[in-house]
Design a protein around this motif. Structure first.
Motif, PDB file in Angstrom:
ATOM      1  N   LEU A  77       1.390   7.463   6.644  1.00  0.00           N
ATOM      2  CA  LEU A  77      -0.467   7.535   6.631  1.00  0.00           C
ATOM      3  C   LEU A  77      -0.331   5.930   6.813  1.00  0.00           C
ATOM      4  O   LEU A  77      -0.988   6.042   8.368  1.00  0.00           O
ATOM      5  N   VAL A  78      -0.377   5.236   6.194  1.00  0.00           N
ATOM      6  CA  VAL A  78      -0.941   3.721   6.963  1.00  0.00           C
ATOM      7  C   VAL A  78      -0.113   2.632   6.132  1.00  0.00           C
ATOM      8  O   VAL A  78       0.428   2.995   4.717  1.00  0.00           O
ATOM      9  N   PHE A  79       0.166   1.551   6.594  1.00  0.00           N
ATOM     10  CA  PHE A  79       0.605  -0.061   6.127  1.00  0.00           C
ATOM     11  C   PHE A  79      -1.024  -0.793   5.695  1.00  0.00           C
ATOM     12  O   PHE A  79      -1.550  -0.591   6.830  1.00  0.00           O
ATOM     13  N   LEU A  80      -1.124  -1.466   4.511  1.00  0.00           N
ATOM     14  CA  LEU A  80      -2.097  -1.928   4.393  1.00  0.00           C
ATOM     15  C   LEU A  80      -2.220  -3.120   4.289  1.00  0.00           C
ATOM     16  O   LEU A  80      -1.198  -3.840   4.835  1.00  0.00           O
ATOM     17  N   ASP A  81      -3.308  -3.336   5.113  1.00  0.00           N
ATOM     18  CA  ASP A  81      -3.805  -5.237   4.497  1.00  0.00           C
ATOM     19  C   ASP A  81      -4.419  -4.922   3.061  1.00  0.00           C
ATOM     20  O   ASP A  81      -5.354  -4.641   2.310  1.00  0.00           O
ATOM     21  N   HIS A  82      -3.169  -6.420   2.867  1.00  0.00           N
ATOM     22  CA  HIS A  82      -4.090  -6.462   1.234  1.00  0.00           C
ATOM     23  C   HIS A  82      -5.458  -7.387   1.460  1.00  0.00           C
ATOM     24  O   HIS A  82      -4.904  -8.672   2.113  1.00  0.00           O
ATOM     25  N   THR A  83      -6.415  -7.102   0.413  1.00  0.00           N
ATOM     26  CA  THR A  83      -7.627  -8.071   0.551  1.00  0.00           C
ATOM     27  C   THR A  83      -8.059  -7.719  -1.232  1.00  0.00           C
ATOM     28  O   THR A  83      -7.279  -7.578  -1.751  1.00  0.00           O
ATOM     29  N   TYR A  84      -8.076  -9.742  -0.647  1.00  0.00           N
ATOM     30  CA  TYR A  84      -8.251 -10.145  -2.626  1.00  0.00           C
ATOM     31  C   TYR A  84      -9.809 -11.204  -1.795  1.00  0.00           C
ATOM     32  O   TYR A  84     -10.416 -11.569  -1.200  1.00  0.00           O
ATOM     33  N   VAL A  85     -10.767 -11.145  -3.294  1.00  0.00           N
ATOM     34  CA  VAL A  85     -11.255 -11.903  -3.037  1.00  0.00           C
ATOM     35  C   VAL A  85     -11.456 -13.242  -4.201  1.00  0.00           C
ATOM     36  O   VAL A  85     -11.010 -13.205  -5.090  1.00  0.00           O
ATOM     37  N   MET A  86     -11.609 -14.240  -3.958  1.00  0.00           N
ATOM     38  CA  MET A  86     -11.662 -15.665  -4.282  1.00  0.00           C
ATOM     39  C   MET A  86     -12.566 -16.485  -4.734  1.00  0.00           C
ATOM     40  O   MET A  86     -13.024 -16.984  -3.974  1.00  0.00           O
ATOM     41  N   ARG A  87     -12.750 -16.730  -5.861  1.00  0.00           N
ATOM     42  CA  ARG A  87     -13.760 -18.030  -5.444  1.00  0.00           C
ATOM     43  C   ARG A  87     -12.541 -19.276  -4.838  1.00  0.00           C
ATOM     44  O   ARG A  87     -11.739 -19.829  -4.701  1.00  0.00           O
ATOM     45  N   ASP A  88     -14.281 -19.952  -3.974  1.00  0.00           N
ATOM     46  CA  ASP A  88     -13.082 -20.643  -2.706  1.00  0.00           C
ATOM     47  C   ASP A  88     -13.225 -22.416  -3.324  1.00  0.00           C
ATOM     48  O   ASP A  88     -14.114 -23.490  -3.107  1.00  0.00           O
ATOM     49  N   LYS A  89     -11.497 -22.362  -4.502  1.00  0.00           N
ATOM     50  CA  LYS A  89     -11.826 -23.970  -5.028  1.00  0.00           C
ATOM     51  C   LYS A  89      -9.990 -24.253  -5.183  1.00  0.00           C
ATOM     52  O   LYS A  89     -10.001 -25.273  -6.206  1.00  0.00           O
ATOM     53  N   LYS A 126      -3.279  -0.444   9.320  1.00  0.00           N
ATOM     54  CA  LYS A 126      -2.082   0.341  10.087  1.00  0.00           C
ATOM     55  C   LYS A 126      -1.420   1.233  10.550  1.00  0.00           C
ATOM     56  O   LYS A 126      -1.160   1.463   9.315  1.00  0.00           O
ATOM     57  N   PRO A 127      -1.408   2.292  11.478  1.00  0.00           N
ATOM     58  CA  PRO A 127      -1.199   3.553  11.282  1.00  0.00           C
ATOM     59  C   PRO A 127       0.407   4.061  10.913  1.00  0.00           C
ATOM     60  O   PRO A 127       1.219   3.220  11.097  1.00  0.00           O
ATOM     61  N   ALA A 128       0.801   4.422  10.394  1.00  0.00           N
ATOM     62  CA  ALA A 128       2.305   3.968   9.567  1.00  0.00           C
ATOM     63  C   ALA A 128       2.879   5.866  10.593  1.00  0.00           C
ATOM     64  O   ALA A 128       2.046   6.988   9.634  1.00  0.00           O
ATOM     65  N   ALA A 129       4.450   5.887  10.534  1.00  0.00           N
ATOM     66  CA  ALA A 129       5.045   7.068  11.096  1.00  0.00           C
ATOM     67  C   ALA A 129       6.650   7.261  10.139  1.00  0.00           C
ATOM     68  O   ALA A 129       6.746   8.446   9.675  1.00  0.00           O
ATOM     69  N   THR A 130       6.956   5.888  10.193  1.00  0.00           N
ATOM     70  CA  THR A 130       8.113   5.859   8.945  1.00  0.00           C
ATOM     71  C   THR A 130       7.960   4.923   8.270  1.00  0.00           C
ATOM     72  O   THR A 130       6.798   3.927   8.134  1.00  0.00           O
ATOM     73  N   PRO A 131       8.864   5.063   6.811  1.00  0.00           N
ATOM     74  CA  PRO A 131       8.394   3.848   6.665  1.00  0.00           C
ATOM     75  C   PRO A 131       9.286   2.144   6.934  1.00  0.00           C
ATOM     76  O   PRO A 131       8.836   1.316   6.115  1.00  0.00           O
ATOM     77  N   ILE A 132       9.854   2.099   7.884  1.00  0.00           N
ATOM     78  CA  ILE A 132       9.793   0.627   9.123  1.00  0.00           C
ATOM     79  C   ILE A 132       8.569   0.309   9.360  1.00  0.00           C
ATOM     80  O   ILE A 132       8.003   0.930  10.495  1.00  0.00           O
ATOM     81  N   SER A 133       8.036  -0.941   8.540  1.00  0.00           N
ATOM     82  CA  SER A 133       6.727  -1.577   9.663  1.00  0.00           C
ATOM     83  C   SER A 133       6.345  -2.166  10.262  1.00  0.00           C
ATOM     84  O   SER A 133       7.965  -2.933  11.195  1.00  0.00           O
ATOM     85  N   PRO A 134       5.559  -2.529  11.396  1.00  0.00           N
ATOM     86  CA  PRO A 134       5.732  -2.864  12.402  1.00  0.00           C
ATOM     87  C   PRO A 134       5.480  -4.232  12.833  1.00  0.00           C
ATOM     88  O   PRO A 134       6.105  -5.124  13.206  1.00  0.00           O
ATOM     89  N   TYR A 135       6.027  -5.092  10.843  1.00  0.00           N
ATOM     90  CA  TYR A 135       5.711  -6.097  11.172  1.00  0.00           C
ATOM     91  C   TYR A 135       7.445  -7.115  11.115  1.00  0.00           C
ATOM     92  O   TYR A 135       7.740  -8.079  11.155  1.00  0.00           O
ATOM     93  N   LEU A 136       8.131  -5.424  10.857  1.00  0.00           N
ATOM     94  CA  LEU A 136      10.008  -5.632  10.608  1.00  0.00           C
ATOM     95  C   LEU A 136      10.116  -5.371  12.663  1.00  0.00           C
ATOM     96  O   LEU A 136      10.586  -4.306  13.172  1.00  0.00           O
TER      97      LEU A 136
END
Length: 522
Positions: free
Chosen positions: A481-493, A305-315
């Motif tokens: 600049l942006v608030f990241l989504d963290h992305t992971y790859v996992m074995r599906d187990k 998501k785009p960022a402008a301040t350090p306060i996240s949209p999730y707050l």
């Protein structure tokens, strides 16, 4: 560079047969995780895992998947007096450290007092500025007394508790405990080879219950492309990857792609002392001339998501959706003109014979920050600003904070005080470490942050954070600049994986494996 990365990853996938590597002989459930960040130490007093999910330690409280505080070593959530100045925690009975020593209130007192001890090099002491005294009237009661009312104090009781006896006659800064800790957590440290890996073993005597996954091995690989290659070759069961690399696993049989939202920002810290950037109009122009959505679409493959301040949209309670910089290169150019930085015949801006120049640094092994730095440099160049991009280290980024911009990261989804106060309040200007790296000083911002920090009334706090965001937008210290989504790859187990909005820290502690002690094999 992207073509080379793609070829490396495709080659690795070919070696792996583009399928899930075969399991070895059956044994106790274990997992190997490719982590991008390695802790400096494992001592909560010095700053390890202050927001919980510490694996080796428990705090007085913890957080569930929805970030709600839950009791951990405290038998119920700590209670505050009506004036907010005294907080009391009652300890859970029967808890023992992994060496068999019973947990006592004196261990809690020792932990928090040590954080505040000026002789201890704690990186989190500023979190506890409000704490005046901590005491134990008996073995199962801890009392915190504050200097002033501080509404979010309960959020800072996630810190792991250490056994005071382990430090008898020891210098906390250099104690053996820092690499071979003793905690009450669901895992113990079996082995730590710095620069390589850490092996955790299930604490079979844990006061809650022993984890189903008996061995967790974190392999530390800071280079994103190297982690991608080693994941593809079957070495890891899970890893964190930048969105574009993670996206190559979409729909791949036997693998699971996880995308967690976060309050983790990436932003350009703009030095306020440079002749070019000392004018707020220039800093607003830089913010207005950066195309954040293009970065999200390309660099992040949509994962942010785009960022402008350090306060996240999730707050959500505190975030002001009006606090944003809409991309407008024409407006940015007009602001630069107004500030006296005018275009020459060569397409470069200058003022009184001095060029508009802003070098941009990023940590060399971080491919995501590199791509963001290059994108910013390109946008600024279109405005006539000379913005060379340079790979370096975090240490040199700090050393050069007065003369260059740099791509930093941070943020958490717990309370705006922890996201913004030490980053932007003038009292931290010039202090060592990762606080107010831009040497920012704005009295309106200071006043709003102080009001929000010291008031218990949610309505007053909400208005103060709105005032903060509006004051900051008129005089920004960064180009968030942006608030990241963290992305992971996992074995599906694995069963038990739960989404949680994540903080900046997603190495050994948080990340998709924040609750790994509750996972079980499929």
């Amino acid at each position: 560079m992207r073509t080379v990365v793609g070829l490396v990853l495709l080659a690795a996938l070919a070696v792996a047969g583009c399928s899930v590597p075969q399991q070895g002989p059956a044994g106790p459930p274990s997992i190997v995780i490719g982590a991008g960040q390695e802790p400096d130490n494992l001592n909560p007093i010095l700053g390890y895992a202050p927001d919980g999910a510490a694996k080796v330690f428990d705090g007085l409280v913890d957080r569930d998947a929805g970030l709600r505080l839950t009791p951990r070593l405290a038998e119920r959530l700590p209670e505050a007096t009506a004036d907010g100045l005294t907080w009391t925690a009652k300890l859970r009975q029967g808890v023992k450290f992994s060496d068999g020593t019973p947990l006592s209130a004196q261990d809690v007192v020792f932990t928090y007092k040590s954080v505040l001890d000026p002789k201890v090099n704690s990186t989190i002491a500023s979190r506890y500025d409000a704490l005046a005294e901590v005491s134990a009237p008996d073995d199962s009661t801890v009392v915190f007394r504050l200097k002033y009312p501080y509404a979010p104090f309960g959020q800072f009781l996630t810190l792991g508790i250490v056994p005071r006896k382990a430090f008898d006659g020891q210098d906390i800064n250099s104690a053996p405990f820092n690499t071979a800790p003793i905690g009450t957590g669901p895992y113990t440290v079996d082995q730590w080879r710095k620069g390589d890996r850490m092996v955790l073993k299930a604490n079979e005597g844990h006061w809650d219950k022993a984890p189903a996954i008996k061995t967790v091995t974190f392999v530390y690989v800071t280079d994103d492309n190297a982690r991608a290659t080693r994941m593809a070759s079957g070495e890891f069961d899970a890893t964190v990857l930048p969105p574009r690399l993670a996206g190559t696993y979409t729909g791949k049989a036997g693998y699971k792609l996880v995308r967690n939202p976060s309050a983790d920002y990436r932003g350009l810290g703009i030095p306020s002392a440079l002749p070019f950037t000392s004018d707020p109009r220039v800093r607003v122009a830089i913010n207005t001339g950066i195309n954040r959505q293009a970065m999200i679409d390309t660099v992040l493959a949509g994962a942010g998501k785009p960022a402008a301040t350090p306060i996240s949209p999730y707050l959500t309670e505190w975030y002001d959706p009006a606090a944003k910089f809409d991309f407008d290169a024409g407006k940015a150019g007009a602001l630069l003109d107004e500030a006296g930085w005018r275009l020459g015949s060569d397409g470069k801006r200058a003022k009184d014979g001095r060029p508009a120049r802003l070098p941009i640094l990023y940590p060399a092994e971080d491919s995501l920050r590199k791509d963001l730095a290059l994108a910013v440099g390109s946008d600024l160049a279109k405005l006539g600003i000379d913005a060379p991009v340079e790979a370096t280290t975090f240490e040199l980024m700090l050393q050069r904070q007065k003369e260059t911009a740099a791509v930093w990261g941070g943020g958490d989804p717990y309370d705006p005080d922890s996201a913004a106060y030490t980053l932007l309040h003038s009292r931290y200007s010039g202090q060592p470490g990762y606080v107010n790296m831009t040497l920012y000083n704005n009295s309106q911002v200071d006043a709003a942050l102080d009001t929000a920090r010291r008031n218990l009334d949610p309505g007053v706090r909400k208005q103060a954070y709105r005032d903060f965001q509006q004051a900051y937008m008129a005089d920004p210290a960064w180009a968030f600049l942006v608030f990241l989504d963290h992305t992971y790859v996992m074995r599906d187990k694995w069963n038990g994986i739960e989404e949680q909005v994540e903080p900046h820290d997603h190495g050994t502690v948080h990340a998709v494996w924040w609750n790994i002690e509750h996972w079980s094999p499929k």
